[in-house]
Scaffold this motif. Structure first.
Motif, PDB file in Angstrom:
ATOM      1  N   ASP A  67       0.847  -1.191   0.000  1.00  0.00           N
ATOM      2  CA  ASP A  67       0.000   0.000   0.000  1.00  0.00           C
ATOM      3  C   ASP A  67       0.886   1.247   0.000  1.00  0.00           C
ATOM      4  N   GLU A  68       0.612   2.162  -0.934  1.00  0.00           N
ATOM      5  CA  GLU A  68       1.431   3.371  -1.061  1.00  0.00           C
ATOM      6  C   GLU A  68       1.431   4.207   0.220  1.00  0.00           C
ATOM      7  N   ARG A  69       0.352   4.125   0.996  1.00  0.00           N
ATOM      8  CA  ARG A  69       0.315   4.881   2.253  1.00  0.00           C
ATOM      9  C   ARG A  69       1.331   4.331   3.241  1.00  0.00           C
ATOM     10  N   VAL A  70       1.525   3.019   3.237  1.00  0.00           N
ATOM     11  CA  VAL A  70       2.525   2.397   4.109  1.00  0.00           C
ATOM     12  C   VAL A  70       3.923   2.771   3.625  1.00  0.00           C
ATOM     13  N   VAL A  71       4.134   2.744   2.305  1.00  0.00           N
ATOM     14  CA  VAL A  71       5.440   3.110   1.752  1.00  0.00           C
ATOM     15  C   VAL A  71       5.775   4.553   2.124  1.00  0.00           C
ATOM     16  N   ALA A  72       4.793   5.444   2.001  1.00  0.00           N
ATOM     17  CA  ALA A  72       5.021   6.853   2.355  1.00  0.00           C
ATOM     18  C   ALA A  72       5.348   6.988   3.842  1.00  0.00           C
ATOM     19  N   ALA A  73       4.687   6.210   4.690  1.00  0.00           N
ATOM     20  CA  ALA A  73       4.960   6.270   6.134  1.00  0.00           C
ATOM     21  C   ALA A  73       6.370   5.769   6.438  1.00  0.00           C
ATOM     22  N   VAL A  74       6.811   4.726   5.755  1.00  0.00           N
ATOM     23  CA  VAL A  74       8.174   4.217   5.962  1.00  0.00           C
ATOM     24  C   VAL A  74       9.189   5.269   5.520  1.00  0.00           C
ATOM     25  N   LYS A  86      20.823   5.663  14.847  1.00  0.00           N
ATOM     26  CA  LYS A  86      20.054   4.787  13.959  1.00  0.00           C
ATOM     27  C   LYS A  86      19.104   3.863  14.707  1.00  0.00           C
ATOM     28  N   GLY A  87      19.485   3.415  15.874  1.00  0.00           N
ATOM     29  CA  GLY A  87      18.608   2.510  16.611  1.00  0.00           C
ATOM     30  C   GLY A  87      18.446   1.209  15.849  1.00  0.00           C
ATOM     31  N   THR A  88      17.297   0.582  16.009  1.00  0.00           N
ATOM     32  CA  THR A  88      17.044  -0.689  15.333  1.00  0.00           C
ATOM     33  C   THR A  88      15.839  -0.538  14.417  1.00  0.00           C
ATOM     34  N   ILE A  89      15.700  -1.517  13.543  1.00  0.00           N
ATOM     35  CA  ILE A  89      14.531  -1.521  12.665  1.00  0.00           C
ATOM     36  C   ILE A  89      13.266  -1.638  13.505  1.00  0.00           C
ATOM     37  N   PRO A 115       6.972  -8.654   8.391  1.00  0.00           N
ATOM     38  CA  PRO A 115       8.013  -8.692   7.350  1.00  0.00           C
ATOM     39  C   PRO A 115       7.967  -7.502   6.384  1.00  0.00           C
ATOM     40  N   THR A 116       6.804  -6.882   6.215  1.00  0.00           N
ATOM     41  CA  THR A 116       6.676  -5.794   5.245  1.00  0.00           C
ATOM     42  C   THR A 116       7.573  -4.608   5.565  1.00  0.00           C
ATOM     43  N   PRO A 117       7.535  -4.048   6.790  1.00  0.00           N
ATOM     44  CA  PRO A 117       8.445  -2.924   7.076  1.00  0.00           C
ATOM     45  C   PRO A 117       9.917  -3.329   6.978  1.00  0.00           C
ATOM     46  N   ASN A 123      14.923  -2.155   1.413  1.00  0.00           N
ATOM     47  CA  ASN A 123      14.950  -1.697   0.027  1.00  0.00           C
ATOM     48  C   ASN A 123      15.016  -0.188  -0.119  1.00  0.00           C
ATOM     49  N   LEU A 124      14.448   0.543   0.837  1.00  0.00           N
ATOM     50  CA  LEU A 124      14.370   2.002   0.691  1.00  0.00           C
ATOM     51  C   LEU A 124      15.491   2.761   1.392  1.00  0.00           C
ATOM     52  N   ALA A 125      16.018   2.184   2.470  1.00  0.00           N
ATOM     53  CA  ALA A 125      17.062   2.871   3.239  1.00  0.00           C
ATOM     54  C   ALA A 125      18.398   2.686   2.536  1.00  0.00           C
ATOM     55  N   PRO A 126      19.170   3.766   2.461  1.00  0.00           N
ATOM     56  CA  PRO A 126      20.502   3.610   1.876  1.00  0.00           C
ATOM     57  C   PRO A 126      21.341   2.692   2.763  1.00  0.00           C
ATOM     58  N   ALA A 127      22.195   1.931   2.135  1.00  0.00           N
ATOM     59  CA  ALA A 127      23.035   0.997   2.889  1.00  0.00           C
ATOM     60  C   ALA A 127      23.966   1.765   3.807  1.00  0.00           C
TER      61      ALA A 127
END
Length: 128
Positions: A67-74, A86-89, A115-117, A123-127
Motif C-alpha cells: 500500500d502506497e500509504r505504508v510506503v510513504a509512512a516508511v 540509527k537505533g534498530t529496525i 516482514p513488510t516494514p 529496500n528504501l534505506a541507503p546501505a
C-alpha cells in the motif's frame, strides 16, 4: 488468406470465434473470444509489443505491491530518523504506525505485517 478470416464473407465476431478455436486447437489452453478481442485491440494500439506478456518486461519494484500509504509512512520515518542515532529496525515500527494513524486516522490503514516494514526498510534505506 484463410477462408475463415475473409472479411468479405465473415463478420468480425465470426473471425474472432475462428481465432479462439484455432488458438485452443494449437494448445494455448481454453481461449475466450474476449481474450482474442483484447489481444486484437492491444495489437492495434501497440503493434507486436501489445501482444507480449508484460509480466516479463516489467522490472522489479523495491516496494512491491505494498500500500502506497505504508510506503510513504516508511519513507517519512526514515526521513525523521536521518541524522539521529540509527537505533534498530524494530524501533521504527511504532513510528511508522504513528505516522499512519496521524495521516489517515486510527484503523484506516491496516498495520502491515511484520516482514513488510523490514523488506521496505531494507529496500528504501541507503546501505549504512
Amino acid at each position: 488468406m484463410r477462408p475463415q478470416y475473409d472479411p468479405e464473407r465473415h463478420t468480425l465476431a465470426e473471425r474472432e470465434q475462428a481465432k479462439t478455436e484455432e488458438l485452443t486447437a494449437l494448445g494455448f489452453g481454453r481461449v475466450s473470444r474476449t481474450t482474442v478481442q483484447r489481444m486484437r485491440l492491444a495489437y492495434r494500439k501497440q503493434g507486436l509489443r501489445g501482444l507480449l506478456d508484460h509480466r516479463t518486461t516489467r522490472g522489479p519494484s523495491p516496494t512491491g505491491r505494498t500500500d502506497e500509504r505504508v510506503v510513504a509512512a516508511v519513507r517519512e520515518a526514515l526521513r525523521r530518523r536521518r541524522g539521529r542515532s540509527k537505533g534498530t529496525i524494530n524501533g521504527l515500527f511504532p513510528l511508522i504506525n504513528q505516522i499512519l494513524q496521524d495521516r489517515h486516522g486510527p484503523g484506516t490503514v491496516p498495520a502491515p505485517s511484520q516482514p513488510t516494514p523490514y523488506r521496505l526498510l531494507t529496500n528504501l534505506a541507503p546501505a549504512r
